[in-house]
Design an enzyme around this catalytic site. Structure first.
Site, mmCIF file in Angstrom:
data_model
loop_
_atom_site.group_PDB
_atom_site.id
_atom_site.type_symbol
_atom_site.label_atom_id
_atom_site.label_comp_id
_atom_site.label_asym_id
_atom_site.label_seq_id
_atom_site.Cartn_x
_atom_site.Cartn_y
_atom_site.Cartn_z
ATOM 1 N N SER A 1 24.572 10.011 17.317
ATOM 2 C CA SER A 1 24.417 9.873 18.771
ATOM 3 C C SER A 1 24.747 8.453 19.181
ATOM 4 O O SER A 1 24.293 7.501 18.548
ATOM 5 C CB SER A 1 22.975 10.179 19.184
ATOM 6 O OG SER A 1 22.642 11.496 18.826
ATOM 7 N N ASN B 1 19.605 -7.706 13.090
ATOM 8 C CA ASN B 1 19.685 -6.372 12.459
ATOM 9 C C ASN B 1 20.003 -6.487 10.971
ATOM 10 O O ASN B 1 21.148 -6.764 10.615
ATOM 11 C CB ASN B 1 20.738 -5.525 13.170
ATOM 12 C CG ASN B 1 20.246 -5.055 14.513
ATOM 13 O OD1 ASN B 1 19.818 -5.859 15.338
ATOM 14 N ND2 ASN B 1 20.256 -3.759 14.729
ATOM 15 N N ALA C 1 4.746 -7.193 4.822
ATOM 16 C CA ALA C 1 4.030 -5.940 5.082
ATOM 17 C C ALA C 1 3.740 -5.774 6.567
ATOM 18 O O ALA C 1 3.112 -6.633 7.182
ATOM 19 C CB ALA C 1 2.718 -5.929 4.295
ATOM 20 N N ASN D 1 0.824 -1.228 0.000
ATOM 21 C CA ASN D 1 0.000 0.000 0.000
ATOM 22 C C ASN D 1 0.854 1.272 0.000
ATOM 23 O O ASN D 1 0.330 2.380 0.130
ATOM 24 C CB ASN D 1 -0.979 -0.005 1.182
ATOM 25 C CG ASN D 1 -0.267 0.059 2.527
ATOM 26 O OD1 ASN D 1 0.961 0.187 2.587
ATOM 27 N ND2 ASN D 1 -1.027 -0.035 3.603
ATOM 28 N N LEU D 2 2.159 1.113 -0.118
ATOM 29 C CA LEU D 2 3.122 2.223 -0.194
ATOM 30 C C LEU D 2 3.071 3.129 1.042
ATOM 31 O O LEU D 2 3.434 4.300 0.971
ATOM 32 C CB LEU D 2 2.923 3.047 -1.491
ATOM 33 C CG LEU D 2 3.058 2.245 -2.794
ATOM 34 C CD1 LEU D 2 2.895 3.176 -4.008
ATOM 35 C CD2 LEU D 2 4.407 1.531 -2.885
ATOM 36 N N TYR E 1 5.423 -3.191 19.082
ATOM 37 C CA TYR E 1 5.884 -3.737 17.800
ATOM 38 C C TYR E 1 6.259 -5.213 17.964
ATOM 39 O O TYR E 1 5.746 -6.089 17.255
ATOM 40 C CB TYR E 1 7.079 -2.933 17.264
ATOM 41 C CG TYR E 1 7.832 -3.674 16.172
ATOM 42 C CD1 TYR E 1 7.212 -3.975 14.961
ATOM 43 C CD2 TYR E 1 9.151 -4.101 16.364
ATOM 44 C CE1 TYR E 1 7.895 -4.678 13.964
ATOM 45 C CE2 TYR E 1 9.832 -4.803 15.385
ATOM 46 C CZ TYR E 1 9.198 -5.084 14.188
ATOM 47 O OH TYR E 1 9.862 -5.794 13.215
ATOM 48 N N ASN F 1 -2.589 -2.999 12.035
ATOM 49 C CA ASN F 1 -1.938 -3.369 10.765
ATOM 50 C C ASN F 1 -1.244 -4.736 10.854
ATOM 51 O O ASN F 1 -1.486 -5.616 10.028
ATOM 52 C CB ASN F 1 -0.918 -2.291 10.373
ATOM 53 C CG ASN F 1 -0.501 -2.397 8.915
ATOM 54 O OD1 ASN F 1 -1.300 -2.772 8.057
ATOM 55 N ND2 ASN F 1 0.743 -2.068 8.631
ATOM 56 N N ARG G 1 19.127 4.465 26.080
ATOM 57 C CA ARG G 1 17.689 4.474 25.781
ATOM 58 C C ARG G 1 17.048 3.322 26.542
ATOM 59 O O ARG G 1 17.620 2.230 26.599
ATOM 60 C CB ARG G 1 17.436 4.272 24.280
ATOM 61 C CG ARG G 1 17.867 5.439 23.438
ATOM 62 C CD ARG G 1 17.556 5.198 21.986
ATOM 63 N NE ARG G 1 18.227 3.990 21.474
ATOM 64 C CZ ARG G 1 18.343 3.702 20.182
ATOM 65 N NH1 ARG G 1 17.841 4.513 19.286
ATOM 66 N NH2 ARG G 1 18.956 2.597 19.785
HETATM 67 N N1 LIG Z 1 14.624 -4.134 8.663
HETATM 68 C C1 LIG Z 1 14.900 -4.842 9.754
HETATM 69 O O1 LIG Z 1 16.007 -4.733 10.347
HETATM 70 C C2 LIG Z 1 13.883 -5.816 10.293
HETATM 71 C C3 LIG Z 1 14.224 -6.575 11.431
HETATM 72 C C4 LIG Z 1 13.298 -7.496 11.921
HETATM 73 C C5 LIG Z 1 12.082 -7.682 11.278
HETATM 74 N N2 LIG Z 1 11.761 -6.920 10.195
HETATM 75 C C6 LIG Z 1 10.449 -7.137 9.558
HETATM 76 O O2 LIG Z 1 10.655 -7.285 8.175
HETATM 77 C C7 LIG Z 1 9.553 -6.741 7.446
HETATM 78 C C8 LIG Z 1 10.075 -5.769 6.399
HETATM 79 O O3 LIG Z 1 10.802 -4.735 7.046
HETATM 80 P P1 LIG Z 1 11.421 -3.541 6.204
HETATM 81 O O4 LIG Z 1 12.592 -3.030 6.978
HETATM 82 O O5 LIG Z 1 11.576 -3.965 4.807
HETATM 83 O O6 LIG Z 1 10.232 -2.469 6.329
HETATM 84 P P2 LIG Z 1 9.662 -1.461 5.211
HETATM 85 O O7 LIG Z 1 8.857 -0.462 5.971
HETATM 86 O O8 LIG Z 1 10.742 -0.991 4.325
HETATM 87 O O9 LIG Z 1 8.684 -2.408 4.368
HETATM 88 C C9 LIG Z 1 7.384 -2.733 4.769
HETATM 89 C C10 LIG Z 1 6.492 -2.611 3.546
HETATM 90 O O10 LIG Z 1 5.163 -3.031 3.881
HETATM 91 C C11 LIG Z 1 4.239 -2.115 3.308
HETATM 92 N N3 LIG Z 1 3.003 -2.189 4.112
HETATM 93 C C12 LIG Z 1 2.842 -1.891 5.419
HETATM 94 N N4 LIG Z 1 1.566 -2.128 5.795
HETATM 95 C C13 LIG Z 1 0.918 -2.600 4.706
HETATM 96 C C14 LIG Z 1 -0.408 -3.029 4.457
HETATM 97 N N5 LIG Z 1 -1.347 -3.012 5.412
HETATM 98 N N6 LIG Z 1 -0.743 -3.461 3.213
HETATM 99 C C15 LIG Z 1 0.191 -3.486 2.225
HETATM 100 N N7 LIG Z 1 1.466 -3.079 2.395
HETATM 101 C C16 LIG Z 1 1.825 -2.640 3.629
HETATM 102 C C17 LIG Z 1 4.945 -0.776 3.343
HETATM 103 O O11 LIG Z 1 4.440 0.162 2.411
HETATM 104 C C18 LIG Z 1 6.393 -1.188 3.026
HETATM 105 O O12 LIG Z 1 6.640 -1.162 1.636
HETATM 106 C C19 LIG Z 1 8.629 -6.120 8.458
HETATM 107 O O13 LIG Z 1 7.580 -7.038 8.707
HETATM 108 C C20 LIG Z 1 9.500 -5.959 9.693
HETATM 109 O O14 LIG Z 1 8.735 -6.063 10.882
HETATM 110 C C21 LIG Z 1 12.631 -5.989 9.688
#
Ligand SMILES: NC(=O)c1ccc[n+]([C@@H]2O[C@H](COP(=O)([O-])OP(=O)(O)OC[C@H]3O[C@@H](n4cnc5c(N)ncnc54)[C@H](O)[C@@H]3O)[C@@H](O)[C@H]2O)c1
Length: 322
Positions: free
Chosen positions: A202, A168, A72, A34-35, A139, A90, A277
């Site tokens: 920081s 990470n 997502a 959904n961007l 979260y 969400n 933190r």
């Molecule tokens: N990046 C990290 O270090 C990390 C670590 C642990 C877990 N995660 C998990 O990995 C996944 C991806 O993380 P990311 O860093 O790529 O995040 P991101 O925010 O870059 O990507 C998430 C995507 O989901 C889309 N989205 C959100 N809600 C939506 C909905 N209801 N319908 C359709 N699209 C939706 C957003 O537009 C976005 O493009 C997430 O579930 C996050 O919890 C990420």
């Protein structure tokens, strides 16, 4: 054998890299996003794109899909503390709708992005999948709730499911990389200093019980992470919910990351000391033996300088485009 996959959140950081890997392996990819935090131009060329919400997944999912890879979600820990309802709605509500659409259409294979945040304050180092889960933020709690939901779905309705608990995630893969807004992850934040977009970095606390006093985290290259998703699609078994940590098992401190960015970028990267933190554990490192044994996963990009160099190349590329 080539398959057809729905990638939710495929316009975001991790989802776009996994979508790119699926395409390179010869699969068909449909991205549903959904961007809200993703970018249309982040969707890899070759993937079909649906601008839509996972809560309406029943409009697009049908029996022609072999599996769903579900990225997502909202994932800002700090925001989840002040707006918990946004995260339950969400991350949990959205996944319930997605799961219902999968049940109705008979799509019975799922790979889910879970997180190290499901564990909360670690009781062991490194963290294993059988350690207690006590998330310290809405979260983390929302992601853990989805893991529980998936366990029930597998047991009751035969879903074949793998949850991957990322530590990470860092680095980039070609034109797919990290561009969260606001950014909360250390490596892209330090790179913003190198780009002159931020004056200093920081350092939150330098009196932790770690070798240099700063927090230690397990950085995993996003391309290694993507490979685990393709392996998870093959490893998923009907009626089983497999949970795997994904990390390198060796941590780097905040100071080591900053020093590495100095070397890679040639920028002096000024630091500012800041108080600890709340809720930041001293050390978060994964035991990833389950992923190695059950998925056959073998990460090959653990070198921090290489991870930072890939992220730096991507950051410069995005800066040129803006
Ligand atoms: N990046 C990290 O270090 C990390 C670590 C642990 C877990 N995660 C998990 O990995 C996944 C991806 O993380 P990311 O860093 O790529 O995040 P991101 O925010 O870059 O990507 C998430 C995507 O989901 C889309 N989205 C959100 N809600 C939506 C909905 N209801 N319908 C359709 N699209 C939706 C957003 O537009 C976005 O493009 C997430 O579930 C996050 O919890 C990420």
């Amino acid at each position: 054998m080539s398959g057809k996959y729905l990638v939710t959140g495929g316009a975001g950081y991790v989802g776009s890299v996994v979508a790119q890997h699926l395409l390179e392996a010869g699969h068909k990819v449909v991205v549903l996003d959904n961007l809200s935090t993703g970018f249309r131009e982040g969707v890899p060329a070759g993937a079909s794109f649906i601008e839509g919400d996972i809560r309406d997944a029943d409009e697009w999912l049908d029996a022609s899909f072999d599996a769903v890879l579900h990225f997502a979600a909202f994932s800002q820990v700090g925001e989840s503390v002040v707006k918990p309802e946004k995260y339950w709605e969400n991350n949990v509500g959205g996944t319930m709708a997605l799961m219902a659409a999968m049940r109705e259409t008979g799509v019975r294979r799922l790979v889910f992005s879970s997180t190290a945040a499901a564990y909360g304050e670690p009781v062991n180092t490194p963290i294993t999948e059988t350690d207690p889960t006590a998330p310290t933020s809405p979260y983390g709690a929302s992601k853990l709730a989805v893991d529980h939901m998936i366990t029930g779905e597998a047991a009751a309705h035969g879903l074949a499911a793998v949850s991957l608990r990322y530590f990470n995630v860092a680095g980039a893969y070609g034109r797919c990389g990290e561009r969260h807004d606001p950014e909360s992850h250390l490596i892209p934040l330090v790179l913003q200093v190198a780009q002159g977009r931020r004056e200093a970095i920081s350092v939150f606390g330098d009196d932790y019980p770690t070798p240099d006093g700063t927090c230690v985290r397990d950085y995993i290259h996003v391309a290694d992470l993507a490979e685990a998703h393709l392996l998870a699609l093959d490893a998923a078994r009907p009626g089983e919910h497999l949970i795997c940590n994904l990390g390198n098992g060796n941590g780097f401190s905040v100071r080591e990351v900053i020093e590495t960015v100095r070397k890679v970028t040639g920028h002096p990267i000024p630091e500012v000391a800041a108080p600890r933190r709340g809720g930041d554990p001293a050390i978060l490192v994964a035991a990833a033996a389950t992923a190695r044994e059950r998925l056959g996963w073998n990460p090959s990009r653990a070198d921090l300088a290489g991870i930072v160099a890939d992220a730096w190349e991507f950051a410069q590329h995005i800066a040129k485009e803006q």
